[in-house]
Design a protein around this motif. Structure first.
Motif, PDB file in Angstrom:
ATOM      1  N   PRO A 205      40.937  48.856  29.174  1.00 26.51           N
ATOM      2  CA  PRO A 205      39.753  49.653  29.395  1.00 26.51           C
ATOM      3  C   PRO A 205      38.632  48.781  30.054  1.00 26.51           C
ATOM      4  O   PRO A 205      38.017  49.359  31.203  1.00 26.51           O
ATOM      5  CB  PRO A 205      39.407  50.011  28.027  1.00 26.51           C
ATOM      6  N   ARG A 206      38.807  47.395  29.798  1.00 26.97           N
ATOM      7  CA  ARG A 206      37.661  46.619  30.555  1.00 26.97           C
ATOM      8  C   ARG A 206      38.036  46.679  31.969  1.00 26.97           C
ATOM      9  O   ARG A 206      37.240  46.603  33.063  1.00 26.97           O
ATOM     10  CB  ARG A 206      37.908  45.346  30.042  1.00 26.97           C
ATOM     11  N   ARG A 207      39.506  46.373  32.320  1.00 22.08           N
ATOM     12  CA  ARG A 207      39.983  46.198  33.507  1.00 22.08           C
ATOM     13  C   ARG A 207      39.722  47.713  34.559  1.00 22.08           C
ATOM     14  O   ARG A 207      39.434  47.511  35.685  1.00 22.08           O
ATOM     15  CB  ARG A 207      41.400  45.904  33.967  1.00 22.08           C
ATOM     16  N   CYS A 208      39.973  48.619  33.791  1.00 20.00           N
ATOM     17  CA  CYS A 208      39.703  49.973  34.599  1.00 20.00           C
ATOM     18  C   CYS A 208      38.284  50.209  34.990  1.00 20.00           C
ATOM     19  O   CYS A 208      37.871  50.580  36.114  1.00 20.00           O
ATOM     20  CB  CYS A 208      40.033  51.167  33.573  1.00 20.00           C
ATOM     21  N   LEU A 209      37.335  49.503  33.978  1.00 19.13           N
ATOM     22  CA  LEU A 209      35.924  49.740  34.245  1.00 19.13           C
ATOM     23  C   LEU A 209      35.602  48.836  35.420  1.00 19.13           C
ATOM     24  O   LEU A 209      34.733  49.229  36.365  1.00 19.13           O
ATOM     25  CB  LEU A 209      35.004  49.219  32.920  1.00 19.13           C
ATOM     26  N   ASP A 210      36.102  47.708  35.498  1.00 21.93           N
ATOM     27  CA  ASP A 210      36.065  46.897  36.511  1.00 21.93           C
ATOM     28  C   ASP A 210      36.480  47.478  37.957  1.00 21.93           C
ATOM     29  O   ASP A 210      35.811  47.339  38.920  1.00 21.93           O
ATOM     30  CB  ASP A 210      36.911  45.506  36.305  1.00 21.93           C
ATOM     31  N   SER A 211      37.621  48.217  37.874  1.00 23.28           N
ATOM     32  CA  SER A 211      37.997  48.562  39.237  1.00 23.28           C
ATOM     33  C   SER A 211      37.163  49.786  39.608  1.00 23.28           C
ATOM     34  O   SER A 211      36.738  49.611  40.737  1.00 23.28           O
ATOM     35  CB  SER A 211      39.454  49.097  39.054  1.00 23.28           C
ATOM     36  N   ALA A 212      36.611  50.572  38.685  1.00 26.89           N
ATOM     37  CA  ALA A 212      35.885  51.811  39.208  1.00 26.89           C
ATOM     38  C   ALA A 212      34.600  51.163  39.697  1.00 26.89           C
ATOM     39  O   ALA A 212      33.918  51.694  40.656  1.00 26.89           O
ATOM     40  CB  ALA A 212      35.711  52.671  38.000  1.00 26.89           C
ATOM     41  N   THR A 213      34.001  50.102  39.013  1.00 29.97           N
ATOM     42  CA  THR A 213      32.684  49.744  39.184  1.00 29.97           C
ATOM     43  C   THR A 213      32.708  49.097  40.612  1.00 29.97           C
ATOM     44  O   THR A 213      31.876  49.191  41.313  1.00 29.97           O
ATOM     45  CB  THR A 213      32.131  48.717  38.220  1.00 29.97           C
ATOM     46  N   ALA A 214      33.766  48.315  40.909  1.00 31.90           N
ATOM     47  CA  ALA A 214      33.770  47.887  42.221  1.00 31.90           C
ATOM     48  C   ALA A 214      34.001  48.608  43.263  1.00 31.90           C
ATOM     49  O   ALA A 214      33.492  48.504  44.286  1.00 31.90           O
ATOM     50  CB  ALA A 214      35.199  46.799  42.096  1.00 31.90           C
ATOM     51  N   VAL A 215      34.994  49.589  43.168  1.00 33.48           N
ATOM     52  CA  VAL A 215      35.343  50.711  44.165  1.00 33.48           C
ATOM     53  C   VAL A 215      33.734  51.368  44.440  1.00 33.48           C
ATOM     54  O   VAL A 215      33.608  51.721  45.722  1.00 33.48           O
ATOM     55  CB  VAL A 215      36.275  51.579  43.654  1.00 33.48           C
ATOM     56  N   ALA A 216      33.192  51.996  43.264  1.00 33.27           N
ATOM     57  CA  ALA A 216      31.976  52.785  43.339  1.00 33.27           C
ATOM     58  C   ALA A 216      30.963  52.032  44.119  1.00 33.27           C
ATOM     59  O   ALA A 216      30.104  52.230  45.110  1.00 33.27           O
ATOM     60  CB  ALA A 216      31.346  53.040  42.194  1.00 33.27           C
ATOM     61  N   ALA A 217      30.697  50.515  43.634  1.00 38.84           N
ATOM     62  CA  ALA A 217      30.079  49.617  44.723  1.00 38.84           C
ATOM     63  C   ALA A 217      30.256  49.585  45.988  1.00 38.84           C
ATOM     64  O   ALA A 217      29.356  49.705  46.989  1.00 38.84           O
ATOM     65  CB  ALA A 217      29.753  48.319  43.979  1.00 38.84           C
ATOM     66  N   ALA A 218      31.656  49.478  46.380  1.00 35.13           N
ATOM     67  CA  ALA A 218      32.006  49.319  47.662  1.00 35.13           C
ATOM     68  C   ALA A 218      31.713  50.661  48.526  1.00 35.13           C
ATOM     69  O   ALA A 218      31.314  50.817  49.747  1.00 35.13           O
ATOM     70  CB  ALA A 218      33.496  49.236  47.916  1.00 35.13           C
ATOM     71  N   LEU A 219      31.682  51.799  47.694  1.00 33.05           N
ATOM     72  CA  LEU A 219      31.480  53.229  48.363  1.00 33.05           C
ATOM     73  C   LEU A 219      29.702  53.415  48.356  1.00 33.05           C
ATOM     74  O   LEU A 219      29.329  54.531  49.101  1.00 33.05           O
ATOM     75  CB  LEU A 219      31.761  54.268  47.565  1.00 33.05           C
ATOM     76  N   GLY A 220      29.064  52.399  47.805  1.00 28.07           N
ATOM     77  CA  GLY A 220      27.313  52.498  47.820  1.00 28.07           C
ATOM     78  C   GLY A 220      27.099  53.925  46.849  1.00 28.07           C
ATOM     79  O   GLY A 220      26.088  54.455  47.074  1.00 28.07           O
ATOM     80  N   LEU A 221      27.929  54.139  45.830  1.00 26.16           N
ATOM     81  CA  LEU A 221      27.436  55.192  44.817  1.00 26.16           C
ATOM     82  C   LEU A 221      26.463  54.712  43.956  1.00 26.16           C
ATOM     83  O   LEU A 221      26.645  53.654  43.386  1.00 26.16           O
ATOM     84  CB  LEU A 221      28.800  55.730  44.361  1.00 26.16           C
ATOM     85  N   ALA A 222      25.626  55.734  43.424  1.00 29.58           N
ATOM     86  CA  ALA A 222      24.545  55.270  42.402  1.00 29.58           C
ATOM     87  C   ALA A 222      25.119  55.699  41.154  1.00 29.58           C
ATOM     88  O   ALA A 222      26.390  56.274  41.117  1.00 29.58           O
ATOM     89  CB  ALA A 222      23.322  56.337  42.548  1.00 29.58           C
ATOM     90  N   PRO A 223      24.976  55.222  39.825  1.00 34.20           N
ATOM     91  CA  PRO A 223      25.668  55.305  38.637  1.00 34.20           C
ATOM     92  C   PRO A 223      25.851  56.792  38.450  1.00 34.20           C
ATOM     93  O   PRO A 223      26.836  57.092  37.939  1.00 34.20           O
ATOM     94  CB  PRO A 223      24.469  54.563  37.725  1.00 34.20           C
ATOM     95  N   GLU A 224      24.746  57.659  38.954  1.00 32.06           N
ATOM     96  CA  GLU A 224      24.766  59.056  38.513  1.00 32.06           C
ATOM     97  C   GLU A 224      25.924  59.749  39.245  1.00 32.06           C
ATOM     98  O   GLU A 224      26.446  61.124  38.994  1.00 32.06           O
ATOM     99  CB  GLU A 224      23.711  59.894  38.540  1.00 32.06           C
TER     100      GLU A 224
END
Length: 320
Positions: A205-224
């Protein structure tokens, strides 16, 4: 195995039945669900249930689902894994690059024995699971340990935050949304896991969150603008939450009508992405008044092959 290199790379995926038929699916599921890494129930209790109830019921149902997405060349997972291995071979011309399946064919154990007998000195094993789990990567490691005595083996256990892979996933999502329009929300859907496995210390679960967070950051997405969920539940016990189905229902209830779904836990498209998500969950979300777009996996995209070839080179300390 035409390449005579003494260095080999195995791109190992989960596996697939040989045909979209009930007997073939039952054979595949018997091997898959018979692995104690996958189902940690004592065999004396589990085997009668597996062979007496689960396989007879799931075989025909799963075969019908496979038939919906089966390709002319075979199972999507096998077809795309072979294409990815071919792309890796182009980038690693001095290596032998082979696809393998943990369950089903081409069987990991058989390929390891062939490589050992042919004199391969150095072996890199790349389980095509970006996020490590004891239920997936560790099962590959079990077989590798049993079959590679005397060989120089490197197992790439996790690449959930590898910069090249993250960039490839983010780039794929950005291109899709640029070409097809971006939904209001991006949902990352990962394969599920029983909660008890995570409670026992599995880092998945931690690794999944790490992946999603990194990809979202690369896309410039806000948390919401994005969220994470888990699909492919099986059985009655509690699984990681939220489920992808529940996440979509909550988005619909909150007024979100356009959702894009990406599955960065899957290296290539397969039954779980094509039938469960792209067909089943899209239809479900449509019934709630929304539109769900499925963003395909990386498959054999050049950026994907570049990233994985880079991982393999790093694993042996090579730039070539």
């Amino acid at each position: 195995m035409a390449n005579d290199s003494d260095t080999a790379l195995l791109a190992v995926n989960l596996g697939t039945p040989d045909a979209p038929t009930a007997p073939a699916v039952r054979r595949y599921l018997a091997e898959f669900l018979g692995d104690p890494r996958v189902v940690a129930i004592p065999p004396l209790l589990w085997k009668p249930l597996l062979y007496g109830l689960i396989l007879p019921l799931r075989g025909p149902r799963s075969a019908a689902n496979y038939a919906k997405v089966w390709m002319d060349e075979g199972s999507p997972l096998l077809v795309h894994t072979r294409r990815l291995a071919a792309a890796l071979q182009e980038r690693l011309p001095d290596w032998r690059v082979l696809p393998a399946m943990r369950y089903g064919n081409p069987a990991l154990r058989s390929i390891l024995r062939e490589l050992r007998a042919s004199g391969v000195r150095r072996l890199v094993v790349l389980p095509l699971y970006p996020q490590y789990s004891t239920t997936t990567t560790a099962s590959v490691a079990d077989v590798v340990a049993e079959e590679t005595q005397g060989m120089d083996v490197t197992l790439i256990e996790d690449y959930s935050s590898d910069p090249g892979w993250v960039a490839a996933v983010a780039g794929s999502i950005a291109r899709y949304r640029s070409q097809h329009g971006a939904g209001k929300h991006l949902l990352f859907s990962f394969h599920g896991l029983p909660q008890r496995v995570a409670d026992a210390g599995d880092p998945y679960p931690r690794r999944c969150l790490d992946s999603a967070t990194a990809v979202a950051a690369a896309l410039g997405l806000a948390p919401e603008q994005w969220s994470l969920a888990y699909q492919s539940r099986f059985g009655r016990e509690r699984w990681l939450e939220p489920s992808t189905l529940d996440a979509l229902d909550r988005l619909a209830a909150s007024g979100v009508r356009e959702v894009d779904v990406a599955c960065p836990g899957f290296a290539v498209d397969c039954l779980e992405t094509l039938e469960e998500v792209a067909l089943g969950l899209a239809e479900h979300f449509e019934s709630k008044g929304g539109r769900m777009a499925y963003i395909p996996c990386l498959n054999d995209a050049p950026a994907h092959a570049d990233a994985l070839a880079g991982l393999a080179r790093c694993a042996v300390g090579s730039d070539g």
